[in-house]
Design an enzyme around this catalytic site. Sequence first.
Site, PDB file in Angstrom:
ATOM      1  N   ARG A  82     -38.949  35.285  19.271  1.00 33.50           N
ATOM      2  CA  ARG A  82     -38.165  34.099  18.898  1.00 33.50           C
ATOM      3  C   ARG A  82     -37.130  33.762  19.972  1.00 33.50           C
ATOM      4  O   ARG A  82     -36.863  32.590  20.236  1.00 33.50           O
ATOM      5  CB  ARG A  82     -37.499  34.310  17.533  1.00 33.50           C
ATOM      6  CG  ARG A  82     -36.928  33.008  16.980  1.00 33.50           C
ATOM      7  CD  ARG A  82     -36.499  33.133  15.544  1.00 33.50           C
ATOM      8  NE  ARG A  82     -35.433  34.104  15.391  1.00 33.50           N
ATOM      9  CZ  ARG A  82     -35.004  34.566  14.213  1.00 33.50           C
ATOM     10  NH1 ARG A  82     -35.565  34.139  13.099  1.00 33.50           N
ATOM     11  NH2 ARG A  82     -34.024  35.433  14.145  1.00 33.50           N
ATOM     12  N   LYS A 185     -32.755  29.361  17.725  1.00 29.41           N
ATOM     13  CA  LYS A 185     -31.462  29.963  17.387  1.00 29.41           C
ATOM     14  C   LYS A 185     -30.436  29.640  18.477  1.00 29.41           C
ATOM     15  O   LYS A 185     -30.032  30.500  19.259  1.00 29.41           O
ATOM     16  CB  LYS A 185     -31.642  31.476  17.189  1.00 29.41           C
ATOM     17  CG  LYS A 185     -30.739  32.020  16.110  1.00 29.41           C
ATOM     18  CD  LYS A 185     -31.208  33.373  15.643  1.00 29.41           C
ATOM     19  CE  LYS A 185     -30.133  34.139  14.932  1.00 29.41           C
ATOM     20  NZ  LYS A 185     -29.645  33.520  13.708  1.00 29.41           N
ATOM     21  N   GLU A 221     -32.537  24.515   4.645  1.00 28.17           N
ATOM     22  CA  GLU A 221     -32.112  25.910   4.623  1.00 28.17           C
ATOM     23  C   GLU A 221     -30.596  25.984   4.526  1.00 28.17           C
ATOM     24  O   GLU A 221     -29.906  24.964   4.580  1.00 28.17           O
ATOM     25  CB  GLU A 221     -32.599  26.662   5.867  1.00 28.17           C
ATOM     26  CG  GLU A 221     -32.015  26.156   7.171  1.00 28.17           C
ATOM     27  CD  GLU A 221     -32.382  27.059   8.355  1.00 28.17           C
ATOM     28  OE1 GLU A 221     -32.491  28.289   8.197  1.00 28.17           O
ATOM     29  OE2 GLU A 221     -32.557  26.511   9.456  1.00 28.17           O
TER      30      GLU A 221
HETATM   31  N1  PLP Z   1     -31.721  30.485   9.259  1.00 32.24           N
HETATM   32  C1  PLP Z   1     -30.623  30.520  10.012  1.00 32.24           C
HETATM   33  C2  PLP Z   1     -29.962  29.237  10.331  1.00 32.24           C
HETATM   34  C3  PLP Z   1     -30.124  31.754  10.485  1.00 32.24           C
HETATM   35  O1  PLP Z   1     -29.024  31.806  11.214  1.00 32.24           O
HETATM   36  C4  PLP Z   1     -30.799  32.942  10.154  1.00 32.24           C
HETATM   37  C5  PLP Z   1     -30.330  34.229  10.666  1.00 32.24           C
HETATM   38  O2  PLP Z   1     -30.863  34.790  11.543  1.00 32.24           O
HETATM   39  C6  PLP Z   1     -31.946  32.852   9.356  1.00 32.24           C
HETATM   40  C7  PLP Z   1     -32.378  31.619   8.923  1.00 32.24           C
HETATM   41  C8  PLP Z   1     -32.708  34.076   9.002  1.00 32.24           C
HETATM   42  O3  PLP Z   1     -33.525  34.509  10.046  1.00 32.24           O
HETATM   43  P1  PLP Z   1     -33.940  36.029  10.180  1.00 32.24           P
HETATM   44  O4  PLP Z   1     -34.523  36.414   8.875  1.00 32.24           O
HETATM   45  O5  PLP Z   1     -34.946  36.059  11.258  1.00 32.24           O
HETATM   46  O6  PLP Z   1     -32.708  36.782  10.478  1.00 32.24           O
HETATM   47  C1  COI Z   2     -28.415  36.619  11.245  1.00 30.92           C
HETATM   48  O1  COI Z   2     -28.788  36.711  10.077  1.00 30.92           O
HETATM   49  O2  COI Z   2     -28.659  37.455  12.091  1.00 30.92           O
HETATM   50  C2  COI Z   2     -27.646  35.496  11.694  1.00 30.92           C
HETATM   51  O3  COI Z   2     -27.803  35.126  12.808  1.00 30.92           O
HETATM   52  C3  COI Z   2     -26.651  34.924  10.842  1.00 30.92           C
HETATM   53  C4  COI Z   2     -25.414  34.737  11.593  1.00 30.92           C
HETATM   54  C5  COI Z   2     -25.272  33.486  12.281  1.00 30.92           C
HETATM   55  C6  COI Z   2     -24.228  35.462  11.178  1.00 30.92           C
END
Ligand code: PLP
Ligand code: COI
Length: 342
Positions: A82, A185, A221
């Site tokens: 990612r 991200k 989301e």
């Molecule tokens: N959506 C957003 C905007 C996030 O910041 C995060 C955190 O990482 C997620 C979703 C969840 O992603 P992941 O499960 O890969 O941590």
């Molecule tokens: C995560 O879940 O790792 C995120 O990036 C959330 C965060 C912005 C605190």
Amino acid sequence: MDPKIIDWGTLDFSYKKTPYRFHARWKDGQWDHGKLVEDNMISIEESATAIHYGQQCFEGMKAQQSKDGKILLFRPEENGKRLQESANRLMMPEVPMDLFLKGVMDTVKANSEYVPPYGHGASLYIRPLLIGTGHNLGVKTAPEFLFLVFVVPVGPYFKDGFKPIKLKIETYFDRAAPHGIGNVKAGGNYSASLLPVMKAKEEGFNEVVYLDAKEHKYFEEAGAANIFFLMKDNSFVTPKSEAILRSITRRSVMEVAEKDFQLNVQERKIGLDELDNITEAGACGTAAVVTPIGQMGYNNKIYKFYADGNEPGPTITKIYKHLTAIQVRDVEDTYGWTVEVK
Ligand code: PLP
Ligand code: COI
């Protein structure tokens, strides 16, 4: 911060300095090997693209201890992939998978005393970051880049842990445009969320749920997590959108829901007109883990889910327990998702 005196059970989700971090630099078309450093300050050019034009992206991961003291990561290659996708969208060089994994593993190993012991509901949060550096003025990609990884022991992102939270359905501010950068991200997505989240907190909510920016009709989301719902017809649904982050936790929850609990899992557009059909709701992400959503506010009306929004529902509870058990190998990790840091 002395690891011997940390009260692991009361840690919050805040920055604390740990001894080592990893820095690798890209210059003249190539990455160096990277190394661990002790200084938690970085020095970059005043004209760097990261601080002018938001040319930066990051990841979020966790290391946890199993009952027998092994340090485990959860699907780290998915985070590596990612970060590459984010880098491509923002015209930054990909961090090669080997370098990404070395940066993460070396930093966790060097700070291993800060991985919370098993059973305290805490973890070592890992923050990989990629930023554009070097002198630059016009809007273009940077001449140099820095990849860094630091780690911080943390408790739950929502301070009460596995307790229902209250989210505001945001009807004015958008998080991301349909073909913008919502699916990667990038820090800009988070700076855009600061104001709506502050306003929502003033109104008594914990976080915001965004709608699609084009029609304001469909769920997208939360600010730092994906969302999913259990519906009256027993289906498990989660929003389909090109503008949301592809959460690794969500993909894992979907697999667990389908394969371990035989739920009818659907990734599809979910309209606001379906609010009355929701029986349980959840937010999921690395920091959020799986957090029940008890209530959602939409246009001055509060929608309450399981037990009037006061308790986590049975389905989300079993998903949460099973996923977190897999993450620390309390149950057999039949998916092969956990990776030991040796
Ligand atoms: N959506 C957003 C905007 C996030 O910041 C995060 C955190 O990482 C997620 C979703 C969840 O992603 P992941 O499960 O890969 O941590
Ligand atoms: C995560 O879940 O790792 C995120 O990036 C959330 C965060 C912005 C605190």
